[in-house]
Design a protein around this motif. Structure first.
Motif, PDB file in Angstrom:
ATOM      1  N   GLN A 277       0.783  -1.249  -0.141  1.00  8.16           N
ATOM      2  CA  GLN A 277       0.053  -0.005   0.018  1.00  8.16           C
ATOM      3  C   GLN A 277       0.769   1.374  -0.081  1.00  8.16           C
ATOM      4  OE1 GLN A 277      -3.518   0.464   0.123  1.00  8.16           O
ATOM      5  NE2 GLN A 277      -3.758  -1.598  -0.359  1.00  8.16           N
ATOM      6  N   ASN A 278       1.931   1.211   0.716  1.00  5.34           N
ATOM      7  CA  ASN A 278       2.719   2.520   0.932  1.00  5.34           C
ATOM      8  C   ASN A 278       3.618   2.864  -0.538  1.00  5.34           C
ATOM      9  OD1 ASN A 278       1.921   3.153   3.466  1.00  5.34           O
ATOM     10  ND2 ASN A 278       3.829   1.986   4.372  1.00  5.34           N
ATOM     11  N   ARG A 281       0.989   4.112  -3.039  1.00  5.32           N
ATOM     12  CA  ARG A 281       0.369   5.360  -2.553  1.00  5.32           C
ATOM     13  C   ARG A 281       1.661   6.368  -3.250  1.00  5.32           C
ATOM     14  NH1 ARG A 281      -1.485   3.263   2.398  1.00  5.32           N
ATOM     15  NH2 ARG A 281      -4.019   3.210   2.516  1.00  5.32           N
ATOM     16  N   THR A 379      -5.322  10.494  -9.721  1.00  2.29           N
ATOM     17  CA  THR A 379      -6.213  10.703  -8.741  1.00  2.29           C
ATOM     18  C   THR A 379      -6.922   9.389  -8.337  1.00  2.29           C
ATOM     19  OG1 THR A 379      -6.186  13.151  -8.909  1.00  2.29           O
ATOM     20  CG2 THR A 379      -8.090  12.025  -7.511  1.00  2.29           C
ATOM     21  N   LEU A 382      -5.119   6.854  -6.303  1.00  4.46           N
ATOM     22  CA  LEU A 382      -5.093   7.110  -5.050  1.00  4.46           C
ATOM     23  C   LEU A 382      -6.459   7.015  -4.162  1.00  4.46           C
ATOM     24  CD1 LEU A 382      -2.910  10.489  -4.857  1.00  4.46           C
ATOM     25  CD2 LEU A 382      -2.262   8.224  -3.904  1.00  4.46           C
ATOM     26  N   VAL A 383      -7.774   7.444  -4.787  1.00  2.65           N
ATOM     27  CA  VAL A 383      -8.900   6.934  -4.258  1.00  2.65           C
ATOM     28  C   VAL A 383      -8.995   5.632  -4.208  1.00  2.65           C
ATOM     29  CG1 VAL A 383     -11.408   7.152  -4.528  1.00  2.65           C
ATOM     30  CG2 VAL A 383      -9.852   9.170  -5.189  1.00  2.65           C
ATOM     31  N   LEU A 385      -7.112   3.060  -3.725  1.00  6.33           N
ATOM     32  CA  LEU A 385      -6.079   2.616  -2.643  1.00  6.33           C
ATOM     33  C   LEU A 385      -6.568   3.064  -1.435  1.00  6.33           C
ATOM     34  CD1 LEU A 385      -2.663   3.436  -4.398  1.00  6.33           C
ATOM     35  CD2 LEU A 385      -3.308   1.063  -3.327  1.00  6.33           C
ATOM     36  N   GLN A 386      -7.083   4.214  -1.295  1.00 12.24           N
ATOM     37  CA  GLN A 386      -7.777   4.715   0.129  1.00 12.24           C
ATOM     38  C   GLN A 386      -8.851   3.816   0.382  1.00 12.24           C
ATOM     39  OE1 GLN A 386      -6.501   6.938   2.070  1.00 12.24           O
ATOM     40  NE2 GLN A 386      -8.314   6.772   3.788  1.00 12.24           N
ATOM     41  N   PHE A 387      -9.817   3.465  -0.424  1.00 12.42           N
ATOM     42  CA  PHE A 387     -11.170   2.739  -0.093  1.00 12.42           C
ATOM     43  C   PHE A 387     -10.825   1.278  -0.133  1.00 12.42           C
ATOM     44  CE2 PHE A 387     -13.317   6.650  -1.615  1.00 12.42           C
ATOM     45  CZ  PHE A 387     -14.064   6.552  -0.677  1.00 12.42           C
ATOM     46  N   SER A 388      -9.366   0.666  -0.705  1.00  9.35           N
ATOM     47  CA  SER A 388      -9.461  -0.542  -0.473  1.00  9.35           C
ATOM     48  C   SER A 388      -8.220  -1.036   0.671  1.00  9.35           C
ATOM     49  CB  SER A 388      -8.886  -1.172  -1.950  1.00  9.35           C
ATOM     50  OG  SER A 388      -7.445  -0.547  -2.004  1.00  9.35           O
ATOM     51  N   GLY A 389      -7.689  -0.091   1.339  1.00 10.45           N
ATOM     52  CA  GLY A 389      -6.542  -0.022   2.368  1.00 10.45           C
ATOM     53  C   GLY A 389      -6.981  -1.055   3.316  1.00 10.45           C
ATOM     54  N   SER A 390      -7.963  -1.170   3.979  1.00  8.21           N
ATOM     55  CA  SER A 390      -8.375  -1.852   5.059  1.00  8.21           C
ATOM     56  C   SER A 390      -8.881  -3.412   4.657  1.00  8.21           C
ATOM     57  CB  SER A 390      -9.667  -1.299   5.701  1.00  8.21           C
ATOM     58  OG  SER A 390     -10.669  -1.174   5.140  1.00  8.21           O
TER      59      SER A 390
END
Length: 396
Positions: A277-278, A281, A379, A382-383, A385-390
């Protein structure tokens, strides 16, 4: 019953061959980019129509992979690869004699269909051989070899169209295709596990239902959207907006190709030290920052130097993101490897095929359409990745 072939050691020849096979995009696209204005004039058509030839090739590559990847899971990698290379060579010869934009586009689709064999099967062969961090590092090496072609291809293309008509581009592609036929026939052993019994049902459902695979396949598609937005519009921006010569554009394009190779190597080096993830990102955030710099520059001083440097950062992270997302996606599946590679490539090139003419419709007299479209793709990454991170594993 399944028979596993003795796998070759990944020596320099195999790396060079697989890297070249994976470079059908640069071979089919980058070499003729310097000739786009000449082709437009010679075929008496619009810039949007010529840019559509990029999409035609990409769509052919995307569709072709859906057939060749699953086919290779049934019969092995060699037969589909050799068939694709032969058709690619013959289609390149046919393009030499075409002077109608309609037939030009049709043949570019066929060339893409055939050329997809090299792309989908180079990924599959690498996955046959490796897994884990070794797979990431091998993909980084392949993409570094691949990155050499954006350096060589436009310079070679510019040199050819400076001396010869644009048809010389496709003479060269035909010769390259013939050499790859010979190299693959004599130098690439079978790497797949081949079923010796009744053919198993091809399982697209298991590939499409793999969340980790689809996440990274979608991220790679966004990377390709940004890449082919750049590919489709950059020659017009540098040559028409900034007034560079064909040779000048080719030099800049070559430097950007080195950036892709550098980004691939960087991804391979840090793959064992940061989470997925890092890394991802970072890969989408940095080019987005560069897009902001590009937009400010375009609206104010419109400096060629600022534009070139900021765009180089965007392109460098194409290599970075492509290596990471491809390795993670391919590692997440151990069955139907050819099918998985097909889905990965098809999704990416469909998005790239849509992006190419779309940016052309907004005009080629300013860089803003290209900048905005690249920023949108970064963008979206990034979006996602943000919603799939957990929900997505972050260990490699």
């Amino acid at each position: 019953m399944q028979v596993k072939k003795t796998l070759p050691k990944p020596g320099a020849f195999l790396i060079l061959l697989l890297g070249t096979l994976s470079a059908f995009g640069p071979l089919s696209l980058d070499m003729y980019l310097p000739a786009l204005p000449q082709i437009q004039a010679n075929l008496h058509t619009s810039s949007a129509a010529v840019q559509a030839s990029i999409s035609a090739c990409l769509i052919g590559m995307a569709v072709g992979q859906l057939f060749i990847g699953p086919w290779s899971d049934r019969v092995g990698r060699r037969k589909p690869l050799l068939a694709g290379l032969v058709v690619f060579t013959l289609t390149s010869i046919a393009l030499i004699f075409v002077h109608s934009i309609t037939f030009f586009l049709v043949l570019r689709v066929l060339q893409g269909l055939a050329g997809s064999a090299g792309q989908v099967l180079s990924r599959a062969v690498a996955r046959d051989l490796f897994e884990g961090e070794r797979l990431t590092k091998f993909y980084a090496t392949l993409m570094t070899v691949n990155g050499i072609f954006p350096v060589i291809a436009p310079i070679l293309g510019a040199g050819l169209v400076t001396i010869f008509p644009w048809e010389s581009i496709f003479v060269t592609l035909a010769l390259i295709g013939a050499l790859l036929v010979a190299a693959s026939y004599f130098g690439l052993p079978e790497t797949a596990t081949i079923s010796q019994g009744p053919a198993e049902k091809l399982d697209f459902k298991s590939v499409l239902g793999n969340g980790r695979f689809m996440l990274n396949a979608t991220l790679l598609a966004f990377v390709y959207g940004a890449l082919f937005t750049y590919i489709a519009d950059s020659s017009f921006i540098f040559q028409k907006d900034f007034g560079l010569s064909t040779a000048g554009f080719s030099v800049i394009y070559a430097i950007n190709g080195l950036g892709i190779a550098l980004g691939s190597q960087l991804a391979g080096r840090i793959s064992g030290h940061l989470s997925e993830q890092n890394i991802a990102r970072l890969g989408f955030f940095m080019p987005l920052v560069s897009c902001i710099v590009l937009a400010i520059n375009a609206l104010t001083i419109n400096s060629l130097i600022v534009f070139t440097v900021a765009l180089w950062v965007v392109v460098m992270f194409v290599g970075f993101n492509s290596t990471i997302t491809t390795a993670i996606a391919m590692e997440s599946t151990s069955k139907n490897i050819g099918t998985a590679s097909a889905v990965l490539g098809t999704l990416s090139q469909l998005v790239g095929g849509i992006a190419s003419p779309l940016v052309g419709l907004f005009g080629s007299n300013t860089a803003m359409p290209m900048i905005i479209m690249i920023a949108v793709f970064e963008t979206l990454g990034l979006v996602l990745l943000q919603f799939s991170g957990s929900k997505t594993p972050v260990t490699h």
